[in-house]
Design an enzyme around this catalytic site. Structure first.
Site, PDB file in Angstrom:
ATOM      1  N   MET A  79       0.843  -1.170  -0.023  1.00 22.28           N
ATOM      2  CA  MET A  79      -0.045   0.289  -0.033  1.00 22.28           C
ATOM      3  C   MET A  79       0.723   1.298  -0.009  1.00 22.28           C
ATOM      4  O   MET A  79       2.030   1.227   0.093  1.00 22.28           O
ATOM      5  CB  MET A  79      -0.894   0.119   1.321  1.00 22.28           C
ATOM      6  N   HIS A  80       0.185   2.247  -0.120  1.00 23.20           N
ATOM      7  CA  HIS A  80       0.648   3.703   0.020  1.00 23.20           C
ATOM      8  C   HIS A  80       1.725   4.314  -1.058  1.00 23.20           C
ATOM      9  O   HIS A  80       2.123   5.327  -0.908  1.00 23.20           O
ATOM     10  CB  HIS A  80       1.515   3.795   1.167  1.00 23.20           C
ATOM     11  N   ASP A 236      -2.684  -5.284   0.936  1.00 20.46           N
ATOM     12  CA  ASP A 236      -2.420  -6.482   1.444  1.00 20.46           C
ATOM     13  C   ASP A 236      -2.615  -6.907   2.858  1.00 20.46           C
ATOM     14  O   ASP A 236      -3.136  -8.212   2.994  1.00 20.46           O
ATOM     15  CB  ASP A 236      -0.592  -6.635   1.167  1.00 20.46           C
TER      16      ASP A 236
END
Length: 490
Positions: A79-80, A236
């Protein structure tokens, strides 16, 4: 058959799952992280798809008959990240990852000037989030931002390559610091303050919704039938929860991979930002989760293996276990990438103290293994102040391979740890489950179930009591060293 693709931080894992939810086959292909400056972490987006293609090529060769029965593909991923594409859909720069801390000043500024956004985006701004990194780019690499037309997250770049859709899901979007978590749609205010107004953001879907059809040429290459659906998928962590059936507050999750997380689902959106707890959309409608996000997981042991020349981390852990008789003499901090929960400290570093001439490699390894368990204890304590305490924690990720690690975590956290079958491929299995729901081959209630329990790890009362004091020492060591690291003196 159903395929789950998990784009991790260091490798792509792919699971081929049958109608009985058994993993028929799996592949793993690694890629590199580049660190051009201290605190920076970047990857080449095309490397991700190259590894995805290699994994599916492998399955096409080894499981031809099963691949011909695939109905859908689900995606999970780190992520991110910031993936910027130009008008020709080419990346304008390397992707900036979740463990890239260059936007520390921007994150601090956003927290100071826009505290009202905490309760909208569900978490305080932190350097690794997408929004602060976009603000950093606007000030430090405006040329790349000006050339960019589209913003995607890592797994969604893979989606684009598979089916041409620029889409994401609510759980991955939640990690951007750009999403209105309660409304599960983009926050125009957050987008504006992060200087992202000129970017076209992906269309947001619930995780089990279809987002496109696999390109016909790729389907032929991998021996897949026509019309394979690409589901929205999940970040995830959320995908790992789906894979293990963690959808309510009775059960929590510990994901121990490159990074680590402690997660407890919730049926309502109730941000708890004081202890840096993340509140994100879950992969099911009208569901969220509280998460303690730890930036350092098994990557700490990978680094230790490089330093010592012990190539096999599992052998290193086994050597530690063979000598283990309780808490070690050394004390370590695992903060090689800084830390989020509960510190939000991008400047703290790793450390080990207490070394003598008689210290061994196993002593040092035990100290860092213990430090990972102490970090998880910090995370669980932070969650306890804003989320219902779960009865047990399910362990997934690469760290779940070691019973010794699981035993230690259970005693340090004083909570039951459960390992299910498929734990090492939790996010990929969750992605496959979301893909299956997207083609209506069963309901969420019938598919998102708990898997068979392989082993349960109960806290050892004697060991738990011994580690109470060491946990206090661990926390004191952080407080003692953070000042020096923060001032650049250490």
């Amino acid at each position: 058959m159903y395929i789950g693709i998990d784009l991790g931080t260091s490798a792509v894992k792919i699971a081929l799952v049958d109608h009985f939810q058994d993993i028929v086959a799996s592949t793993e292909h690694a890629f590199a992280t580049n660190r051009p400056m201290p605190g920076w972490a970047e990857q080449v987006p095309e490397d991700w798809f190259r590894c995805v293609a290699a994994g599916l090529d492998e399955l096409a060769f080894s499981h031809r008959d099963q691949m011909a029965q695939v109905a859908s593909i689900g995606l999970a991923g780190q992520m991110h990240g910031v993936v910027l594409l130009d008008r020709n859909n080419a990346p304008v720069r390397p992707a900036m990852l979740w463990n890239d801390s260059r936007a520390a000043a921007e994150a601090a500024e956003l927290n100071e000037t826009h505290p009202e956004l905490d309760d909208i985006v569900g978490v305080k701004a932190m350097p690794g989030f997408t929004g602060p990194k976009l603000l950093w780019l606007s000030r430090n690499d405006p040329e790349s931002l000006a050339r960019a037309c589209y913003l995607l997250f890592p797994k969604d770049y893979v989606r684009f390559k598979l089916c041409g859709s620029r889409s994401t899901d609510v759980s991955d979007a939640a990690g951007s610091w750009l999403l209105d978590q309660k409304r599960r749609t983009w926050s125009h205010q957050a987008i504006q303050v992060c200087q992202a107004e000129n970017l076209i953001l992906p269309e947001v879907h619930e995780s089990a919704q279809p987002t496109g059809i696999l390109d016909s040429e790729l389907a032929k290459r991998w021996g897949l039938p026509g019309g394979v659906v690409i589901a929205a998928g999940a970040g995830d962590v959320a995908a790992g929860c789906i894979g293990m059936g963690i959808i309510d507050s009775r059960h929590g999750l510990v994901s121990l991979g490159t990074s680590a997380q402690v997660v407890v689902p919730s049926s309502s959106f109730r941000p708890h930002t004081e202890k840096l707890v993340h509140t994100f959309c879950h992969a099911l409608p009208n569901t969220w989760f509280h998460m303690a996000a730890l930036l350092n997981g098994t990557s700490v042991l990978d680094a230790l293996s490089r330093w010592t020349g012990i190539v096999d981390v599992s052998s290193m852990i086994s050597s530690v276990e063979s000598r283990f008789d309780g808490p070690g003499e050394l004390l370590a901090l695992p903060y090689f990438s800084g830390e989020r929960t509960p510190h939000n400290d991008s400047k703290i570093k790793g450390a080990v103290i207490g070394l003598t001439h008689s210290s061994t490699t196993e002593d040092i390894a035990l100290a860092f293994i213990e430090s990972l368990a102490f970090s998880l204890a910090d995370g669980l304590e932070a969650l306890a102040q804003g989320a219902e305490q779960p009865k047990e924690l399910v362990l997934i990720g690469g760290g779940s391979k070691s019973p010794f690690l699981a035993d230690l975590i259970a005693s340090v956290l004083n909570i039951t740890i459960v390992k299910h079958s498929g734990a090492e491929l939790g996010p990929a299995l969750g992605a496959a489950r979301l893909g299956r729901i997207s083609v209506n081959h069963g309901t969420a209630e019938s598919i998102i179930t708990r898997l068979p329990v392989l082993r349960t790890f109960e806290p050892n009362p004697n060991l738990q009591k011994k580690y109470e004091g060491r946990l206090k020492d661990f926390r004191n060591l952080y407080r003692a060293l953070r000042v020096d690291f923060g001032n650049g003196r250490a």
